[in-house]
Structure formats: C-alpha cells, structure tokens
Enzyme design. Structure first.
Site: not given
Ligand code: UD1
Length: 358
Positions: A201
C-alpha cells in the site's frame, strides 16, 4: 490526567488498543477518530476485534489530497482541543492524522506525546517521513519503540523528553494475535507453510504502474501461492494502470480484500514468508519469527534487517524472486521490541510528566 488521543488509520487502531485500555484504568481519555480510514474493513472491524472503545468524536474527514485531508483535520482538531482542554494530546505513528493532531495541539500550546517517535527512513519522498520528522520536532514527550529510534532523535538534537518504552504493537499482538488459525486457513483454502502472505500500500509502490507491475510479475512466478490482501488504494490503481489482466492471469496470486487484524496475524503466523511494504507488518513478522521480504529499498525497522529476519528488495522482480528462494529463519531472535508491556510503561511516562490521577 485528561488525555485526548487521536487516531485515524488502520495501524493506529492497533497501537491505540493497549494504550487506551491502560489509560482508562486511571485517567480520562477522549478518543478522536479523524475518519482517515472509514471503510468497515479498514476501521470498524479493528475497533471491534481489538476492544477499542468507540471513538468519542469522529471527524469524518475521509480521503483527499495530502493538503486537503491534513487541512480539514487541522481545523476540526483545533476545535476539539479547545473544547476538551486536555493535559496532553497523544498521537501515533506517521500518518496525516498524526501530523494534523501534532501541529494543531502544539500551536495551541498543548503538550504533544508521540507514540512511535524517532523512526526514520531517511527518505524524504515518503509522506510518512515528512509527517514523523515534523511531529517529533513539535513533541514534548517522545515515546520510542527501539534504541535505534532514540539514536535517530539524538542525531537531530532531540534528547529532552525522550523515553524508550518498547513497541505497543507487541502488546496487541500478544493479546489478540494468537487465536487459532484453522478456520482462517480453511476459508482461504491454504495450509500452514504452504503460501506467502503479501500486502502492498506504500505510495512508492501503489502509485507507480512500473512498481506494481513488477510486483505482480514477481508474485506470479513464486514457488508457493501468494495470498495478497489488497488495500483499496492499490486495488484502484491496479485498475487505473490497466494491470487487472496481468493479475487475473497470474493463477499463483490469490487477491483478497483487506483482512481483519486477527485473521491477518493468523495468516502471518502460518505463512512461509511475508512480502510487504508495510512498516507494522515487518515487525509483526518478527514477533512471530516469520521471515520477511520488504518491497522497499529502506526501512525504519533496521533491527529486523540487521538480525537477518528481513530483506530489502524494492520493487525489483529479480530481487524479489531471489530473496524468496533464499528465505531462511536465522538462529537469533532477541526481544528488540520490548517485553510486551509497553502500554503500561508509556502511561507511566505520561503520568510522570503530566500529573497524577484525573
Ligand atoms: C495511510 C498512511 C500510511 C499508513 C496507511 C495504513 C498517510 C500519508 N499514509 O495510507 O502511512 O501506512 O494509512 O493503511 O497518512 N481508501 C479507501 N477506504 C478507506 C481508506 C482509504 O478506499 O477506508 C482509499 C481511498 O481511495 C484513499 C486511498 O485509499 O484515497 C488512500 O488512503 P489514505 O488514508 O490517504 O492513505 P493510505 O494509503 O491508507
């Protein structure tokens, strides 16, 4: 003592579980969920399984660009901190939620205590590296999981308020990570030692068509099936980059949606090896003496590499395949992440610094 704890993303739920329990025995905790992770499988399931009290406040911020997500959290958290007026704000790890909470509290003159302080990848292109460096520099109490983290802070001139407490993820793993695995293995059609577990991820991999493609190609040719629990952001990009066909053709790869905490650890304990770019899972593999291959070129958890339990390979197909064929369990396995009672140690540090009973 009144503590506002702020969480928002999956790994923070795992870390908050033992700390909330220990805190609430003697103190007042207000638990705030930023809403950074909001899918049931990314959030609610963790609260339920890990016995985390329901969040007192959910900010519902959700996904967005780094600036939009962090800015919305900053504004909303400032109001919460002003309303609650805590003795200390407790933040975890290195996500945008950590940065927003640390910054909002520090600007209000409220002490910030950072759980998992001092970690460094020394790679400033990682969003998490920016977050953790900034938060450490506005923190009043820096709760380090390892002696390497203490040394990293010293190298940046931070020595006041630094405490080595061990890793709270070990507390959680000891309490919830030993459930029988038979049902989970059966559900995925796997047998112990007969597969590799994978997660991807990190932005450097999931946002790069080249890296994701190389990872799929490598997994496709391994000598055991690969159970790949795919993060929603990675799933979305597999489709966007046109890699779905390549994944479907790889009969060796078994893609599944995000897996719960208890199931993840059951799958990890029984895997022949872990392939990951997660920080937390590199450690969890070490807790359970499962060899790990890290799909990055650097790691914050340097002990795992130094002790021979973790190999850094980046997203290079040849290096991934070579590392899998060289997988072995080294003889040494010292307790570098503490004794599994880090949450109590951490709460004692908070008490010493911010006062006694509420
Ligand atoms: C975030 C953290 C990362 C951590 C990870 C654990 C930051 C910069 N990154 O990354 O350090 O290791 O969480 O998982 O804070 N999305 C969904 N459903 C959700 C959450 C996210 O579909 O419940 C999708 C969305 O498209 C979103 C993307 O995942 O835009 C990224 O989510 P985001 O929270 O920005 O970062 P992570 O990649 O989860």
């Amino acid at each position: 003592m009144k503590v506002v704890s702020v969480v928002g993303a999956r790994p923070q739920f795992v870390k908050a579980s033992p700390v909330s329990r220990a805190l609430r025995e003697r103190h007042t905790e207000v638990l705030v969920h930023s809403g950074q992770h909001y899918d049931r499988g990314m959030s609610d399931v963790f609260f339920e399984q890990l016995g985390i009290p329901e969040a007192d406040i959910n900010l519902g911020v959700g996904s967005g660009s780094h600036a939009a997500q962090t800015a919305e959290m900053l504004v909303k958290l400032e109001t919460v901190f002003l309303d609650e007026s805590p003795d200390v704000v407790l933040v975890y790890g290195d996500t945008n939620t950590t940065l927003a909470a640390g910054l909002a509290a520090a600007k209000l003159g409220i002490p910030v205590a950072h759980v998992e302080a001092g970690l460094r990848s020394f790679n400033r292109s990682m969003p998490e590296e920016i977050n953790r460096v900034l938060v450490d520099h506005v923190s009043d109490l820096l709760l380090c999981p390892t002696s390497a983290a203490v040394a990293n802070l010293a190298a940046e001139g931070i020595t006041a308020g630094v405490e080595l407490v061990g890793d709270v993820m070990l507390d959680t793993a000891n309490r919830f990570g030993m459930e029988p695995a038979d049902e989970t293995l059966a559900r995925f059609g796997l047998s112990s030692d007969g597969y590799y577990l994978a997660t991807v991820h990190r932005a450097s991999n999931s946002d790069s068509a080249e890296n994701l493609g190389a990872i799929i190609d490598a997994f496709a040719v391994l000598d055991r099936p690969v159970l790949w629990a795919i993060h929603p952001r990675t799933t979305k990009n597999i489709d966007e980059f046109g890699l779905r066909g390549r994944l479907d053709e790889a009969v060796n790869i078994k893609p599944v949606p995000p897996v719960s905490y208890i199931e993840t650890l059951a799958l990890l304990r029984n895997a022949a090896g872990l392939l990951t770019d997660s920080g937390g899972m590199q450690k969890e593999a070490y807790f359970f003496a499962v060899p790990c291959i890290t799909l990055r070129v650097e790691t914050e958890w340097v002990e795992t590499v130094e002790l021979g339990w973790n190999t850094l390979v980046g997203a290079d197909k040849a290096r991934i395949v070579a590392a899998v064929s060289a997988l072995a369990r080294p003889g040494q396995h010292p307790p570098v992440y503490g004794d599994g009672h880090s949450a109590e140690a951490l709460v004692s540090c908070l008490e010493r610094r911010y006062g006694g009973l509420a």
